[in-house]
Scaffold this active site. Structure first.
Site: not given
Ligand SMILES: *Cc1c(COP(=O)(O)O)cnc(C)c1O
Length: 382
Positions: A47, A145, A174, A230, A274, A321, A323
């Site tokens: 992602k 979530r 998760h 994952r 700045y 800044c 850029d």
């Molecule tokens: C982003 C995400 C991951 C990956 O997590 P990492 O900590 O980058 O390995 C796995 N599962 C879900 C549901 C996520 O949203």
């Protein structure tokens, strides 16, 4: 792919600042993770532009390297992968609205079914299109979530078992917090997940994948690897938290590089950038680098980051800044055109994303995904 490599070089001639993405390191991280998890399948999480590394090259490299499947956050990302010719399974993690369901089904993208209502909506869309929808059921074991709570999971399981038009490919959860020094929440979540799964395991008629571990979990709690892992961040060679690097050897995939474009001596007592948040304590050599928060090199990194020039560490001084940013080279030597490394290696020195994250209080995730399209990606190690 060699043509896009050359093209990138042309671009980086126009812009001294670029992100070098080493595809060999990406492949070796995948191999290391696969070896570490044994028989568990690896779903690569790509992602947010492959965590800032470049969606297309990351996806194609990992697909060719034999990854099992891909995980993304939004249906738009999944459709982009299909347009790029990716044929591997793709799961979208995020919450969905029923208006988006046709897109999932038409593009053969796995849907996260996170409630009974969502499950019914998926069933209805699949029936209407006369196609089978592939779903993964999302159980909330403590993140709060999306996902059905572990203690009401049987309602979602029953809805899935009743479905005529959906194929349950997996059930997942998760972790909320993976820290090696205290795994109590992680272990509790794993227990809740395994316990809630029992109901479905007793009734399901086809095999499905059980998964809960992302980068932190798969390393810190190997028993959480289950049927699939994952990993996101770890694929890119970055550790999500401290104390994990002894478990698995990863190589950073991205280096951020630029060049010195200006040199001046700032007199003692003069403020730099700045707001004059930094004032030269003595006559100081300061160079300017063409990179700023408009590229995603966040202002928060002012005063917290160093860069490498001529193999030496030098601090960023004053506000970053949009850029440009300024670096204090002290009494050191630096010339226009000198290479500047913001992340990566130069000579024997190395600056890691983890180090900058720790110093700035940002997460390594934020630092990577924030680097935006203004910074050309140059792919090496094909
Ligand atoms: C982003 C995400 C991951 C990956 O997590 P990492 O900590 O980058 O390995 C796995 N599962 C879900 C549901 C996520 O949203």
């Amino acid at each position: 792919m060699s043509s896009s490599f050359e093209q990138s070089h042309v671009e980086f001639r126009h812009r001294p600042t670029y992100a070098e993405v080493c595809l060999n390191s990406l492949r070796s991280n995948l191999r290391a993770i696969q070896a570490f998890v044994g028989d568990a399948k690896v779903m690569a999480v790509i992602k947010a532009n492959g965590y800032g590394h470049g969606f297309e090259q990351v996806a194609k490299t990992l697909e060719a390297a034999g990854v099992h499947s891909f995980g993304v956050a939004y249906i738009e990302e999944a459709i982009e992968l299909r347009k790029l010719g990716i044929t591997h399974p793709i799961l979208v993690f995020g919450g969905l609205l029923k208006e988006q369901l046709d897109l999932y089904i038409e593009n053969d993208v796995q849907v996260t079914a996170s409630s009974v209502t969502k499950m019914e909506q998926i069933e209805e869309a699949a029936a209407r299109l006369g196609r089978r929808a592939k779903v993964q059921l999302k159980i909330d074991t403590g993140l709060e979530r999306i996902g059905v709570h572990y203690y009401t999971a049987p309602t979602l399981f029953d809805a899935a078992l009743k479905s005529q038009h959906c194929e349950v490919v997996g059930v997942y959860s998760h972790f909320a917090d993976v820290r090696r020094e205290d795994l109590s929440t992680t272990k509790l979540q794993l227990e809740r997940f395994l316990e809630s799964l029992r109901y479905f395991e007793e009734r399901a008629t086809a095999p499905f994948l059980r998964h809960i571990a992302a980068s932190g979990g798969l390393m810190a709690l190997p028993e959480s690897q289950l049927d699939m892992v994952r990993p996101g961040l770890s694929l890119y060679g970055v550790y999500p938290s401290a104390g994990l690097d002894s478990l698995l050897k990863l190589n950073p995939v991205l280096s951020l590089k630029s060049q010195v474009v200006y040199f001046k001596v700032v007199q003692k007592g003069a403020g730099v950038s700045y707001g004059h948040t930094w004032v030269a304590p003595e006559d100081t050599r300061v160079v300017t680098i063409p990179l700023g928060y408009g590229d995603g090199y966040l202002r928060r990194l002012s005063g917290n980051s160093e860069v490498l020039i001529r193999g030496q560490r030098s601090p960023i001084v004053g506000a970053i800044c949009m850029d440009q940013l300024m670096v204090n080279v002290g009494q050191g030597v630096a010339y226009n055109g000198d290479e500047v490394v913001l992340f990566g290696q130069q000579g024997t020195e190395q600056i890691t994303v983890e180090e900058v994250a720790r110093a700035s209080g940002l997460s390594p995730y934020e630092i990577l995904v924030t680097l935006n399209q203004r910074i050309p990606r140059v792919f090496v190690g094909n």
